[in-house]
Design an enzyme around this catalytic site. Structure first.
Site, PDB file in Angstrom:
ATOM      1  N   GLU A 120      24.414  54.282  38.601  1.00 20.55           N
ATOM      2  CA  GLU A 120      24.907  54.065  39.970  1.00 20.55           C
ATOM      3  C   GLU A 120      24.565  55.242  40.886  1.00 20.55           C
ATOM      4  OE1 GLU A 120      29.091  53.157  40.122  1.00 20.55           O
ATOM      5  OE2 GLU A 120      29.039  52.671  42.256  1.00 20.55           O
ATOM      6  N   SER A 122      25.046  58.194  43.253  1.00 20.74           N
ATOM      7  CA  SER A 122      26.090  59.203  43.099  1.00 20.74           C
ATOM      8  C   SER A 122      26.683  59.628  44.433  1.00 20.74           C
ATOM      9  CB  SER A 122      25.528  60.442  42.386  1.00 20.74           C
ATOM     10  OG  SER A 122      26.526  61.445  42.388  1.00 20.74           O
ATOM     11  N   ARG A 196      35.329  61.367  49.341  1.00 21.93           N
ATOM     12  CA  ARG A 196      35.121  59.913  49.249  1.00 21.93           C
ATOM     13  C   ARG A 196      36.379  59.131  48.852  1.00 21.93           C
ATOM     14  NH1 ARG A 196      32.067  59.175  43.416  1.00 21.93           N
ATOM     15  NH2 ARG A 196      33.291  60.716  42.312  1.00 21.93           N
ATOM     16  N   ARG A 223      29.985  34.336  36.329  1.00 17.21           N
ATOM     17  CA  ARG A 223      30.024  34.783  37.724  1.00 17.21           C
ATOM     18  C   ARG A 223      29.347  33.833  38.710  1.00 17.21           C
ATOM     19  NH1 ARG A 223      34.283  38.176  37.521  1.00 17.21           N
ATOM     20  NH2 ARG A 223      34.017  39.699  35.854  1.00 17.21           N
TER      21      ARG A 223
HETATM   22  C1  FAD Z   1      36.983  34.154  36.823  1.00 19.58           C
HETATM   23  C2  FAD Z   1      37.297  35.468  36.150  1.00 19.58           C
HETATM   24  C3  FAD Z   1      38.534  36.046  36.295  1.00 19.58           C
HETATM   25  C4  FAD Z   1      38.841  37.269  35.681  1.00 19.58           C
HETATM   26  N1  FAD Z   1      40.072  37.836  35.851  1.00 19.58           N
HETATM   27  C5  FAD Z   1      40.342  39.039  35.282  1.00 19.58           C
HETATM   28  C6  FAD Z   1      41.624  39.666  35.470  1.00 19.58           C
HETATM   29  O1  FAD Z   1      42.509  39.149  36.125  1.00 19.58           O
HETATM   30  N2  FAD Z   1      41.825  40.876  34.892  1.00 19.58           N
HETATM   31  C7  FAD Z   1      40.870  41.503  34.148  1.00 19.58           C
HETATM   32  O2  FAD Z   1      41.107  42.597  33.642  1.00 19.58           O
HETATM   33  N3  FAD Z   1      39.668  40.929  33.950  1.00 19.58           N
HETATM   34  C8  FAD Z   1      39.378  39.724  34.501  1.00 19.58           C
HETATM   35  N4  FAD Z   1      38.142  39.161  34.305  1.00 19.58           N
HETATM   36  C9  FAD Z   1      37.142  39.888  33.518  1.00 19.58           C
HETATM   37  C10 FAD Z   1      36.987  39.257  32.123  1.00 19.58           C
HETATM   38  O3  FAD Z   1      38.193  39.316  31.387  1.00 19.58           O
HETATM   39  C11 FAD Z   1      35.893  40.003  31.338  1.00 19.58           C
HETATM   40  O4  FAD Z   1      36.237  41.365  31.194  1.00 19.58           O
HETATM   41  C12 FAD Z   1      34.552  39.951  32.049  1.00 19.58           C
HETATM   42  O5  FAD Z   1      34.277  38.636  32.463  1.00 19.58           O
HETATM   43  C13 FAD Z   1      33.470  40.421  31.101  1.00 19.58           C
HETATM   44  O6  FAD Z   1      33.324  39.477  30.080  1.00 19.58           O
HETATM   45  P1  FAD Z   1      32.841  39.875  28.643  1.00 19.58           P
HETATM   46  O7  FAD Z   1      33.720  40.913  28.039  1.00 19.58           O
HETATM   47  O8  FAD Z   1      32.680  38.607  27.863  1.00 19.58           O
HETATM   48  O9  FAD Z   1      31.382  40.474  28.990  1.00 19.58           O
HETATM   49  P2  FAD Z   1      30.585  41.665  28.337  1.00 19.58           P
HETATM   50  O10 FAD Z   1      31.326  42.941  28.451  1.00 19.58           O
HETATM   51  O11 FAD Z   1      29.209  41.596  28.944  1.00 19.58           O
HETATM   52  O12 FAD Z   1      30.486  41.298  26.840  1.00 19.58           O
HETATM   53  C14 FAD Z   1      29.727  40.190  26.386  1.00 19.58           C
HETATM   54  C15 FAD Z   1      30.254  39.814  25.019  1.00 19.58           C
HETATM   55  O13 FAD Z   1      30.000  40.895  24.126  1.00 19.58           O
HETATM   56  C16 FAD Z   1      31.093  41.047  23.237  1.00 19.58           C
HETATM   57  N5  FAD Z   1      31.666  42.381  23.408  1.00 19.58           N
HETATM   58  C17 FAD Z   1      31.331  43.306  24.338  1.00 19.58           C
HETATM   59  N6  FAD Z   1      32.040  44.433  24.175  1.00 19.58           N
HETATM   60  C18 FAD Z   1      32.849  44.198  23.134  1.00 19.58           C
HETATM   61  C19 FAD Z   1      33.840  44.980  22.486  1.00 19.58           C
HETATM   62  N7  FAD Z   1      34.120  46.217  22.849  1.00 19.58           N
HETATM   63  N8  FAD Z   1      34.493  44.428  21.466  1.00 19.58           N
HETATM   64  C20 FAD Z   1      34.230  43.172  21.057  1.00 19.58           C
HETATM   65  N9  FAD Z   1      33.313  42.369  21.627  1.00 19.58           N
HETATM   66  C21 FAD Z   1      32.631  42.892  22.644  1.00 19.58           C
HETATM   67  C22 FAD Z   1      32.067  39.919  23.537  1.00 19.58           C
HETATM   68  O14 FAD Z   1      31.746  38.824  22.739  1.00 19.58           O
HETATM   69  C23 FAD Z   1      31.755  39.587  24.961  1.00 19.58           C
HETATM   70  O15 FAD Z   1      32.108  38.275  25.344  1.00 19.58           O
HETATM   71  C24 FAD Z   1      37.834  37.931  34.898  1.00 19.58           C
HETATM   72  C25 FAD Z   1      36.586  37.341  34.760  1.00 19.58           C
HETATM   73  C26 FAD Z   1      36.299  36.118  35.364  1.00 19.58           C
HETATM   74  C27 FAD Z   1      34.923  35.531  35.205  1.00 19.58           C
END
Ligand code: FAD
Length: 303
Positions: A120, A122, A196, A223
Site C-alpha cells: 500500500e 505509505s 493522518r 464482492r
Molecule cells: C457480504 C459480506 C459481509 C461481511 N460482513 C462482515 C462483518 O460484519 N464482520 C467481519 O468481520 N467480516 C465481515 N465480512 C468479511 C468475511 O467474514 C471474510 O473475512 C472476508 O469475506 C474474507 O473471506 P475469506 O476469509 O474467505 O477470504 P480469504 O482471506 O481470501 O481466504 C480465502 C480462503 O482461504 C482460507 N484461509 C485463509 N486464511 C485462513 C486462515 N488463517 N485459517 C484458515 N483458513 C484460511 C479459507 O478457506 C478462506 O475462505 C463480510 C464479508 C462479506 C462478503
C-alpha cells in the site's frame, strides 16, 4: 495522488512498448494491460502484470510438457469439470497483479481477503492528496428497514443535499486540519504518520494487489455479489470484466458454477426430490429453518 497528465503519459508509453516473448500471452488481457479502468469518483483498477491463460490451467491440470495438442473444446470441458468439482489448484497457476485506487473504508473490507499479496501507498512517507469519495446521488441511501447490514431507499431532495453537505464539509475540514498539523511550511507540526490519524475513511488510498485466479474468484464471488456493499462491488464488477477477457473459459465456468449456481444442503436436496415426486413440501415439513427455507425458495423460484 490524483492521476496527473505525466502519469497518464507514462501509462501510454508503457502500453506502446512491446517485446517478443516465449511466455504465454492472453490476447484479451494484453488489451487491458496498464489501462486505467475508472471506479467510483476518483478510484480505478488497472492490471500491472499477469501470468497464464485458460490453456495454462489445463496444462497444470494435465501436468503437460508443452502447450499440448488438446482442442479448445477439450480445454473448456476440463476447465468446467475442474470448477464443478472444486479442483482448485490448476486455477492457482494463473496470477494477476492489480493497481487499485480506493477509499480507505473499502480497503478495510478488501484487506480481509488474506490470500493476496499487498503493498500500500505509505502515508507515513508521503502526504496524502485531498481526494475523498463523495457518493453519487443514486448511491446515497438510507438504512435498510429489512436488512441490518445494508441500505434501502435512495435519498432525495433536501435530505440528500443535507448529508452531502456534511460529507463534503467534514472531508474538507479534516484535510485542512491535516495540512495544518503537518510538519511543513516552517511549522514544527506533526510527522506524517501522526497527522493522518484524523483523516476520514472516505479518503483515497492505493495499493498493488496480487492474487492467484482461484483466490481471485473467491474474492469476486463474495464482492461482486449483491450482498456486498456497493462501493466494493463496483470494483469487483470491473475486475470481473477484466478476468472475462483474460481467461474467458474459466470465467464462464465461474459464472455458471459459482456466481449463478447455488449449493443445496442434504435436507434441501431431499425437498427437491420430494417435490419432483409431487409431494406437497412446506417449511414445516422440510426439515429446514425459516431462514434456510426462504433462501431455498428464492433459489428455486422460476421468476
Ligand atoms: C457480504 C459480506 C459481509 C461481511 N460482513 C462482515 C462483518 O460484519 N464482520 C467481519 O468481520 N467480516 C465481515 N465480512 C468479511 C468475511 O467474514 C471474510 O473475512 C472476508 O469475506 C474474507 O473471506 P475469506 O476469509 O474467505 O477470504 P480469504 O482471506 O481470501 O481466504 C480465502 C480462503 O482461504 C482460507 N484461509 C485463509 N486464511 C485462513 C486462515 N488463517 N485459517 C484458515 N483458513 C484460511 C479459507 O478457506 C478462506 O475462505 C463480510 C464479508 C462479506 C462478503
Amino acid at each position: 495522488m490524483p492521476v496527473t497528465e505525466d502519469q497518464l503519459a507514462e501509462i501510454e508509453a508503457q502500453r506502446a512498448e512491446t517485446a517478443p516473448t516465449r511466455r504465454v500471452v492472453a490476447r484479451g488481457m494484453e488489451e487491458r494491460l496498464y489501462t486505467l479502468h475508472p471506479v467510483l469518483d476518483h478510484g480505478f483498477v488497472r492490471v500491472i502484470d499477469y501470468m497464464g491463460d485458460d490453456a495454462a490451467i489445463c496444462q497444470a491440470a494435465r501436468v503437460s510438457y508443452g502447450r499440448g495438442t488438446k482442442a479448445v473444446s477439450n480445454d473448456e470441458g476440463l476447465i468446467r469439470y475442474l470448477m464443478r468439482h472444486w479442483h482448485s489448484t490448476p486455477f492457482e497457476m494463473c496470477e494477476v497483479k492489480f493497481h487499485v485506487k480506493l477509499p480507505v473504508f473499502v480497503a478495510r473490507q478488501w484487506i480481509r481477503h488474506r490470500t493476496a499479496n499487498v503493498n500500500e501507498y505509505s502515508a507515513r512517507y508521503s502526504i496524502l492528496d485531498r481526494e475523498f469519495y463523495i457518493p453519487a446521488p443514486d448511491a446515497l441511501a438510507a438504512q435498510s428497514t429489512v436488512n441490518h447490514q445494508g441500505r434501502g431507499e435512495v435519498l432525495e431532495g433536501e435530505e440528500a443535499a443535507r448529508v452531502l453537505e456534511i460529507l463534503k464539509a467534514d472531508s474538507a475540514r479534516s484535510y485542512d486540519n491535516y495540512e495544518a498539523m503537518l510538519s511543513q511550511d516552517g511549522q514544527r507540526g506533526l510527522a506524517r504518520e501522526l497527522a493522518r490519524m484524523n483523516l476520514p475513511a472516505n479518503i483515497y488510498t492505493q495499493w498493488y494487489w496480487k492474487c492467484d485466479l482461484h483466490n481471485l474468484f473467491h474474492f469476486l464471488r463474495l464482492r461482486a455479489d449483491s450482498h456486498a456493499q456497493y462501493e466494493i462491488r463496483v470494483y469487483a464488477q470491473t475486475m470481473c470484466e477484466i478476468v472475462a477477457d483474460w481467461v474467458p473459459l474459466a470465467f464462464k465456468a465461474f459464472e455458471d458454477y459459482r456466481m449463478g449456481g447455488v449449493t443445496l444442503s442434504a435436507p434441501a436436496m431431499d425437498c427437491v426430490r420430494r417435490m419432483l415426486k409431487g409431494e406437497p413440501v412446506t417449511q414445516e415439513n422440510s426439515g429446514m429453518s425459516k431462514g434456510e427455507w426462504r433462501e431455498f425458495e428464492a433459489a428455486i423460484q422460476s421468476n
